[in-house]
Structure formats: structure tokens, C-alpha cells
Design a protein around this motif. Structure first.
Motif, PDB file in Angstrom:
ATOM      1  N   VAL A   1       0.833  -1.207   0.000  1.00 21.20           N
ATOM      2  CA  VAL A   1       0.000   0.000   0.000  1.00 21.20           C
ATOM      3  C   VAL A   1       0.866   1.255   0.000  1.00 21.20           C
ATOM      4  O   VAL A   1       0.606   2.210  -0.745  1.00 21.20           O
ATOM      5  N   LEU A   2       1.903   1.262   0.815  1.00 22.67           N
ATOM      6  CA  LEU A   2       2.782   2.435   0.890  1.00 22.67           C
ATOM      7  C   LEU A   2       3.512   2.680  -0.431  1.00 22.67           C
ATOM      8  O   LEU A   2       3.570   3.812  -0.913  1.00 22.67           O
ATOM      9  N   ASN A   3       4.058   1.628  -1.024  1.00 23.49           N
ATOM     10  CA  ASN A   3       4.792   1.794  -2.277  1.00 23.49           C
ATOM     11  C   ASN A   3       3.879   2.187  -3.432  1.00 23.49           C
ATOM     12  O   ASN A   3       4.293   2.919  -4.334  1.00 23.49           O
ATOM     13  N   GLU A   4       2.630   1.715  -3.427  1.00 25.93           N
ATOM     14  CA  GLU A   4       1.685   2.110  -4.477  1.00 25.93           C
ATOM     15  C   GLU A   4       1.254   3.563  -4.329  1.00 25.93           C
ATOM     16  O   GLU A   4       0.963   4.233  -5.315  1.00 25.93           O
ATOM     17  N   SER A   5       1.202   4.056  -3.097  1.00 22.64           N
ATOM     18  CA  SER A   5       0.755   5.435  -2.876  1.00 22.64           C
ATOM     19  C   SER A   5       1.862   6.458  -3.121  1.00 22.64           C
ATOM     20  O   SER A   5       1.591   7.642  -3.263  1.00 22.64           O
ATOM     21  N   ILE A   6       3.101   6.010  -3.180  1.00 22.03           N
ATOM     22  CA  ILE A   6       4.218   6.917  -3.460  1.00 22.03           C
ATOM     23  C   ILE A   6       4.332   7.056  -4.973  1.00 22.03           C
ATOM     24  O   ILE A   6       4.464   6.077  -5.688  1.00 22.03           O
ATOM     25  N   ASN A   7       4.292   8.276  -5.448  1.00 19.82           N
ATOM     26  CA  ASN A   7       4.367   8.528  -6.892  1.00 19.82           C
ATOM     27  C   ASN A   7       5.779   8.909  -7.316  1.00 19.82           C
ATOM     28  O   ASN A   7       5.963   9.797  -8.133  1.00 19.82           O
ATOM     29  N   ASP A   8       6.761   8.250  -6.749  1.00 19.47           N
ATOM     30  CA  ASP A   8       8.145   8.568  -7.036  1.00 19.47           C
ATOM     31  C   ASP A   8       8.918   7.263  -7.186  1.00 19.47           C
ATOM     32  O   ASP A   8       9.045   6.491  -6.230  1.00 19.47           O
ATOM     33  N   ASP A   9       9.452   7.027  -8.393  1.00 16.00           N
ATOM     34  CA  ASP A   9      10.180   5.782  -8.645  1.00 16.00           C
ATOM     35  C   ASP A   9      11.508   5.707  -7.903  1.00 16.00           C
ATOM     36  O   ASP A   9      12.056   4.630  -7.719  1.00 16.00           O
ATOM     37  N   SER A  10      12.035   6.854  -7.473  1.00 15.70           N
ATOM     38  CA  SER A  10      13.326   6.848  -6.794  1.00 15.70           C
ATOM     39  C   SER A  10      13.190   6.577  -5.299  1.00 15.70           C
ATOM     40  O   SER A  10      14.183   6.505  -4.597  1.00 15.70           O
ATOM     41  N   LEU A  11      11.963   6.396  -4.810  1.00 19.14           N
ATOM     42  CA  LEU A  11      11.709   6.202  -3.387  1.00 19.14           C
ATOM     43  C   LEU A  11      10.981   4.885  -3.179  1.00 19.14           C
ATOM     44  O   LEU A  11      10.024   4.581  -3.887  1.00 19.14           O
ATOM     45  N   SER A  12      11.432   4.091  -2.204  1.00 17.63           N
ATOM     46  CA  SER A  12      10.752   2.832  -1.895  1.00 17.63           C
ATOM     47  C   SER A  12      10.816   2.555  -0.400  1.00 17.63           C
ATOM     48  O   SER A  12      11.748   2.984   0.282  1.00 17.63           O
ATOM     49  N   ILE A  13       9.812   1.827   0.074  1.00 19.26           N
ATOM     50  CA  ILE A  13       9.731   1.455   1.482  1.00 19.26           C
ATOM     51  C   ILE A  13       9.666  -0.055   1.569  1.00 19.26           C
ATOM     52  O   ILE A  13       8.917  -0.689   0.832  1.00 19.26           O
TER      53      ILE A  13
ATOM     54  N   ALA B   1      16.058   5.790  -0.951  1.00 14.92           N
ATOM     55  CA  ALA B   1      15.904   6.793  -2.004  1.00 14.92           C
ATOM     56  C   ALA B   1      17.183   6.862  -2.823  1.00 14.92           C
ATOM     57  O   ALA B   1      18.283   6.715  -2.287  1.00 14.92           O
ATOM     58  N   VAL B   2      17.008   7.080  -4.116  1.00  9.53           N
ATOM     59  CA  VAL B   2      18.137   7.256  -5.017  1.00  9.53           C
ATOM     60  C   VAL B   2      17.917   8.575  -5.742  1.00  9.53           C
ATOM     61  O   VAL B   2      16.881   8.776  -6.370  1.00  9.53           O
ATOM     62  N   GLN B   3      18.881   9.480  -5.619  1.00 13.86           N
ATOM     63  CA  GLN B   3      18.783  10.798  -6.242  1.00 13.86           C
ATOM     64  C   GLN B   3      20.020  11.044  -7.092  1.00 13.86           C
ATOM     65  O   GLN B   3      21.102  10.555  -6.784  1.00 13.86           O
ATOM     66  N   GLU B   4      19.840  11.833  -8.145  1.00 13.68           N
ATOM     67  CA  GLU B   4      20.951  12.271  -8.982  1.00 13.68           C
ATOM     68  C   GLU B   4      21.229  13.727  -8.668  1.00 13.68           C
ATOM     69  O   GLU B   4      20.305  14.543  -8.654  1.00 13.68           O
TER      70      GLU B   4
ATOM     71  N   PHE C   1      26.249  12.738  -9.910  1.00 10.60           N
ATOM     72  CA  PHE C   1      26.519  11.664  -8.964  1.00 10.60           C
ATOM     73  C   PHE C   1      25.214  11.015  -8.533  1.00 10.60           C
ATOM     74  O   PHE C   1      24.192  11.676  -8.400  1.00 10.60           O
ATOM     75  N   THR C   2      25.255   9.722  -8.265  1.00 10.39           N
ATOM     76  CA  THR C   2      24.114   9.011  -7.715  1.00 10.39           C
ATOM     77  C   THR C   2      24.258   8.981  -6.203  1.00 10.39           C
ATOM     78  O   THR C   2      25.282   8.543  -5.684  1.00 10.39           O
ATOM     79  N   ILE C   3      23.227   9.461  -5.511  1.00  7.81           N
ATOM     80  CA  ILE C   3      23.267   9.519  -4.052  1.00  7.81           C
ATOM     81  C   ILE C   3      22.245   8.519  -3.520  1.00  7.81           C
ATOM     82  O   ILE C   3      21.046   8.698  -3.699  1.00  7.81           O
ATOM     83  N   ASP C   4      22.743   7.464  -2.892  1.00 11.56           N
ATOM     84  CA  ASP C   4      21.887   6.450  -2.282  1.00 11.56           C
ATOM     85  C   ASP C   4      21.673   6.804  -0.821  1.00 11.56           C
ATOM     86  O   ASP C   4      22.628   6.992  -0.072  1.00 11.56           O
ATOM     87  N   THR C   5      20.406   6.877  -0.428  1.00 12.80           N
ATOM     88  CA  THR C   5      20.065   7.205   0.945  1.00 12.80           C
ATOM     89  C   THR C   5      19.194   6.096   1.512  1.00 12.80           C
ATOM     90  O   THR C   5      18.252   5.654   0.864  1.00 12.80           O
TER      91      THR C   5
ATOM     92  N   SER D   1      25.029   7.724   1.183  1.00 13.89           N
ATOM     93  CA  SER D   1      26.224   7.379   0.400  1.00 13.89           C
ATOM     94  C   SER D   1      27.477   7.254   1.258  1.00 13.89           C
ATOM     95  O   SER D   1      28.557   7.710   0.884  1.00 13.89           O
ATOM     96  N   ASP D   2      27.324   6.661   2.436  1.00 14.24           N
ATOM     97  CA  ASP D   2      28.433   6.406   3.354  1.00 14.24           C
ATOM     98  C   ASP D   2      29.204   7.675   3.759  1.00 14.24           C
ATOM     99  O   ASP D   2      30.413   7.632   3.991  1.00 14.24           O
ATOM    100  N   LEU D   3      28.494   8.809   3.856  1.00 15.48           N
ATOM    101  CA  LEU D   3      29.141  10.037   4.331  1.00 15.48           C
ATOM    102  C   LEU D   3      29.538   9.867   5.797  1.00 15.48           C
ATOM    103  O   LEU D   3      28.748   9.384   6.598  1.00 15.48           O
TER     104      LEU D   3
END
Length: 181
Positions: free
Chosen positions: A59-71, A82-85, A89-93, A116-118
Motif C-alpha cells: 500500500v505504501l509503495n503504491e501510494s508513493i508517486n516517485d520511482d526513486s523512493l521505496s519502502i 531513495a536514489v537521487q541524482e 553523482f548518484t546519491i543512495d540514501t 552514500s556512506d558520508l
């Protein structure tokens, strides 16, 4: 030769000043969320619904309208990825969440943040995420606690019914909701 020495000293001072400024901006001190309302029990009569972790995750993943975000939700925890550009650079959070209270708002304590291991403290990473995040209406980061707060009105708007989160026990694969008209 003397001018180069002064230019170097000025550049060094500018770099130190920027470092101090960044440290003060990112250095926040946040409390753990209060668990006063943990295992909220609804006083209203209504339909009680029990869901498992897989259903809630879906339900949570279907309600999120962002492909870069998952629960992901399982017995070991709740993880927000979350994955952002940015600047090429690709920033994995990844953020580990733990629900601490329910009712009109569901408060998820943020127990671990990895960007990203900061090599920054958890409070610094939280400050960075809190100030830079663009969250949808009804979801926000707390200003005083290291927590993600979800207003149950978000669920109410989607279902057109009054939804309350009564109890979350993801470790035993149980989520309890009550719905009233």
C-alpha cells in the motif's frame, strides 16, 4: 613572492571559514521521539482492520508517486530507500524507521541514516535531510526530534473514510487500523 604567501593565507582562511559554517549548519542536536502515545487505543467505534507487513509495504509503495523512493517493511524493520541524482553523482540514501506512537499522527523514530556512506554524525545527516527534503503534504520531519511524522489525514483523503492507526507491531507482522465514516 610575498603576494602569493598572502593569497595562500587568505584562501586558507576562506576554506576554514566555510568548514566552520558547514559544521554549524549541520550540527543539530535532536531528541528521541516520546513514546507517550505508543499503542494508541481508539475510543471510537468503527471497523477494525489488521494488515501484515507485506500488505502495508504494498500500500505504501503504491501510494508513493516517485520511482526513486521505496519502502520495505519486514520483521527486522522498516527501511526507506531513495536514489537521487545530483551534479552527475548518484546519491543512495537509506533510513531505518521505528514507529513510536500512533493515533492522529504516526511518529517514526529515525534510528539510522546512511547517505552514500558520508562520515557524518546521525544528527548532521538528519539536519541535511530535513532541510533538503521535499516531502508531500501530510508527511514532515520533526524540528526537535529525529523523527518522520505522517498525518493519518493522508490515509483519510485517499480512502474518504476516517482512518486511525491504532497499533503497529511490525516485529510480529501486525498493523492495526480503525476506520469510521
Amino acid at each position: 613572492m610575498n603576494i602569493w604567501k598572502w593569497l595562500f593565507i587568505i584562501l586558507l582562511l576562506v576554506n576554514v571559514g566555510i568548514g566552520i559554517w558547514l559544521f554549524t549548519i549541520l550540527d543539530g542536536s535532536y531528541e528521541a521521539p516520546s513514546s507517550e502515545n505508543d499503542n494508541y487505543v481508539s475510543s471510537e467505534s468503527g471497523i477494525e482492520i489488521k494488515m501484515n507487513n507485506d500488505a502495508v509495504e504494498s500500500v505504501l509503495n503504491e501510494s508513493i508517486n516517485d520511482d526513486s523512493l521505496s519502502i520495505s517493511v519486514d520483521e527486522t524493520g522498516i527501511m526507506l530507500d531513495a536514489v537521487q541524482e545530483a551534479y552527475g553523482f548518484t546519491i543512495d540514501t537509506s533510513i531505518e524507521l521505528d514507529p513510536v506512537s500512533t493515533g492522529d499522527e504516526v511518529v517514526f523514530e529515525i534510528s539510522n541514516i546512511n547517505i552514500s556512506d558520508l562520515p557524518l554524525t546521525q544528527d548532521m545527516l538528519y539536519s541535511l535531510i530535513r532541510t533538503q527534503a521535499d516531502l508531500p503534504e501530510g508527511i514532515r520531519f520533526s524540528d526537535v526530534e529525529r523523527a518522520l511524522i505522517v498525518d493519518s489525514a493522508v490515509l483519510t483523503e485517499q480512502l474518504e473514510w476516517d482512518v486511525k492507526v491504532d497499533s503497529i507491531d511490525y516485529e510480529n507482522d501486525e498493523w492495526y487500523f480503525s476506520i469510521t465514516r
